[in-house]
Every structure is written in structure tokens, then in C-alpha cells.
Write a protein that holds these residues in place. Structure first.
Motif, mmCIF file in Angstrom:
data_model
loop_
_atom_site.group_PDB
_atom_site.id
_atom_site.type_symbol
_atom_site.label_atom_id
_atom_site.label_comp_id
_atom_site.label_asym_id
_atom_site.label_seq_id
_atom_site.Cartn_x
_atom_site.Cartn_y
_atom_site.Cartn_z
ATOM 1 N N UNK A 1 0.829 -1.205 0.000
ATOM 2 C CA UNK A 1 0.000 0.000 0.000
ATOM 3 C C UNK A 1 0.865 1.256 0.000
ATOM 4 N N UNK A 2 1.884 1.242 0.831
ATOM 5 C CA UNK A 2 2.768 2.404 0.913
ATOM 6 C C UNK A 2 3.459 2.643 -0.430
ATOM 7 N N UNK A 3 3.961 1.583 -1.051
ATOM 8 C CA UNK A 3 4.639 1.726 -2.338
ATOM 9 C C UNK A 3 3.677 2.208 -3.413
ATOM 10 N N UNK A 4 2.441 1.702 -3.405
ATOM 11 C CA UNK A 4 1.470 2.091 -4.425
ATOM 12 C C UNK A 4 1.106 3.562 -4.286
ATOM 13 N N UNK A 5 0.768 3.975 -3.083
ATOM 14 C CA UNK A 5 0.343 5.360 -2.909
ATOM 15 C C UNK A 5 1.518 6.340 -2.997
ATOM 16 N N UNK A 6 2.714 5.909 -2.680
ATOM 17 C CA UNK A 6 3.872 6.779 -2.882
ATOM 18 C C UNK A 6 4.185 6.942 -4.369
ATOM 19 N N UNK A 7 3.908 5.918 -5.167
ATOM 20 C CA UNK A 7 4.125 6.053 -6.606
ATOM 21 C C UNK A 7 3.109 7.012 -7.212
ATOM 22 N N UNK A 8 1.901 7.040 -6.664
ATOM 23 C CA UNK A 8 0.891 7.992 -7.131
ATOM 24 C C UNK A 8 1.288 9.407 -6.751
ATOM 25 N N UNK A 9 1.943 9.550 -5.622
ATOM 26 C CA UNK A 9 2.341 10.870 -5.136
ATOM 27 C C UNK A 9 3.280 11.576 -6.114
ATOM 28 N N UNK A 10 4.069 10.814 -6.848
ATOM 29 C CA UNK A 10 5.021 11.428 -7.775
ATOM 30 C C UNK A 10 4.343 11.937 -9.046
ATOM 31 N N UNK A 11 3.110 11.510 -9.289
ATOM 32 C CA UNK A 11 2.396 11.972 -10.478
ATOM 33 C C UNK A 11 1.730 13.318 -10.213
ATOM 34 N N UNK A 12 1.289 13.976 -11.276
ATOM 35 C CA UNK A 12 0.709 15.310 -11.133
ATOM 36 C C UNK A 12 -0.631 15.286 -10.411
ATOM 37 N N UNK A 13 -1.465 14.291 -10.671
ATOM 38 C CA UNK A 13 -2.779 14.219 -10.050
ATOM 39 C C UNK A 13 -2.677 13.443 -8.739
ATOM 40 N N UNK A 14 -2.741 14.124 -7.634
ATOM 41 C CA UNK A 14 -2.601 13.482 -6.329
ATOM 42 C C UNK A 14 -3.947 13.308 -5.628
ATOM 43 N N UNK A 15 -5.045 13.499 -6.373
ATOM 44 C CA UNK A 15 -6.373 13.348 -5.775
ATOM 45 C C UNK A 15 -6.565 11.937 -5.215
ATOM 46 N N UNK A 16 -6.138 10.943 -5.976
ATOM 47 C CA UNK A 16 -6.297 9.559 -5.503
ATOM 48 C C UNK A 16 -5.460 9.305 -4.253
ATOM 49 N N UNK A 17 -4.287 9.923 -4.195
ATOM 50 C CA UNK A 17 -3.447 9.754 -3.007
ATOM 51 C C UNK A 17 -4.125 10.337 -1.777
ATOM 52 N N UNK A 18 -4.761 11.476 -1.925
ATOM 53 C CA UNK A 18 -5.375 12.149 -0.780
ATOM 54 C C UNK A 18 -6.681 11.479 -0.373
ATOM 55 N N UNK A 19 -7.535 11.158 -1.348
ATOM 56 C CA UNK A 19 -8.863 10.621 -1.026
ATOM 57 C C UNK A 19 -8.923 9.096 -1.029
ATOM 58 N N UNK A 20 -7.933 8.439 -1.619
ATOM 59 C CA UNK A 20 -7.905 6.976 -1.774
ATOM 60 C C UNK A 20 -9.128 6.490 -2.541
ATOM 61 N N UNK A 21 -9.609 7.295 -3.476
ATOM 62 C CA UNK A 21 -10.729 6.913 -4.315
ATOM 63 C C UNK A 21 -10.264 6.891 -5.761
#
Length: 86
Positions: free
Chosen positions: A31-51
Motif C-alpha cells: 500500500x505504501x509503495x502504491x500510494x507513494x508512486x501515485x504521489x510522484x504523479x501530477x494528479x494526487x487526488x487519488x493519493x489524498x482521497x484513496x478513491x
């Protein structure tokens, strides 16, 4: 019932408990690796809301919990049999 059978049941219980703990820790790492990989992208909405929800991220956690429960039940059964029979 021979003593080796009780020890085998206890051993399987310990194995499943250990396996369950490993699965739960693996889930946290994934989970940490997945959401940290999303953090590097421009759209961080999924990282913040997990939706939207990603059910496959919870699969290791569910399997780990089931394994721990099964291990505890096996360890209890093996311990009780050992105490009762010997």
C-alpha cells in the motif's frame, strides 16, 4: 494420538501465525509503495482521497488475518490435545 501429531498441529499453527504476520506486513509495504508512486504523479487526488478504492490492495491484509486466525485455532487445538493426552 501420538505426541508427534500434537506437535505437528502446534507447528502448523505457528507456521500460519508467522505467515499471517508476514502477509499483513507485506500489505502495508505494498500500500505504501502504491500510494507513494501515485504521489510522484501530477494528479494526487487519488493519493489524498484513496478513491477509487483498490480492493486488491486489501487482499494481503485479509489473507493475513485469516491465516493468523487459523494459526491461533490450530495452536490452541494442538496445545489442548497435548495437555489432555499427555
Amino acid at each position: 494420538m501420538p505426541l508427534a501429531t500434537c506437535q505437528a498441529i502446534l507447528g502448523m499453527g505457528g507456521f500460519f501465525i508467522l505467515l499471517g504476520v508476514i502477509f499483513i506486513l507485506w500489505n502495508k509495504k505494498e500500500k505504501k509503495a502504491y500510494y507513494n508512486s501515485i504521489l510522484t504523479q501530477k494528479d494526487v487526488k487519488e493519493f489524498i482521497t484513496h478513491e477509487p478504492e483498490r480492493p486488491w490492495l486489501n487482499a494481503w491484509q485479509i489473507g493475513g488475518r485469516m491465516s493468523v486466525i487459523l494459526g491461533i485455532l490450530l495452536a490452541l487445538a494442538g496445545g489442548i490435545l497435548w495437555l489432555v493426552l499427555y
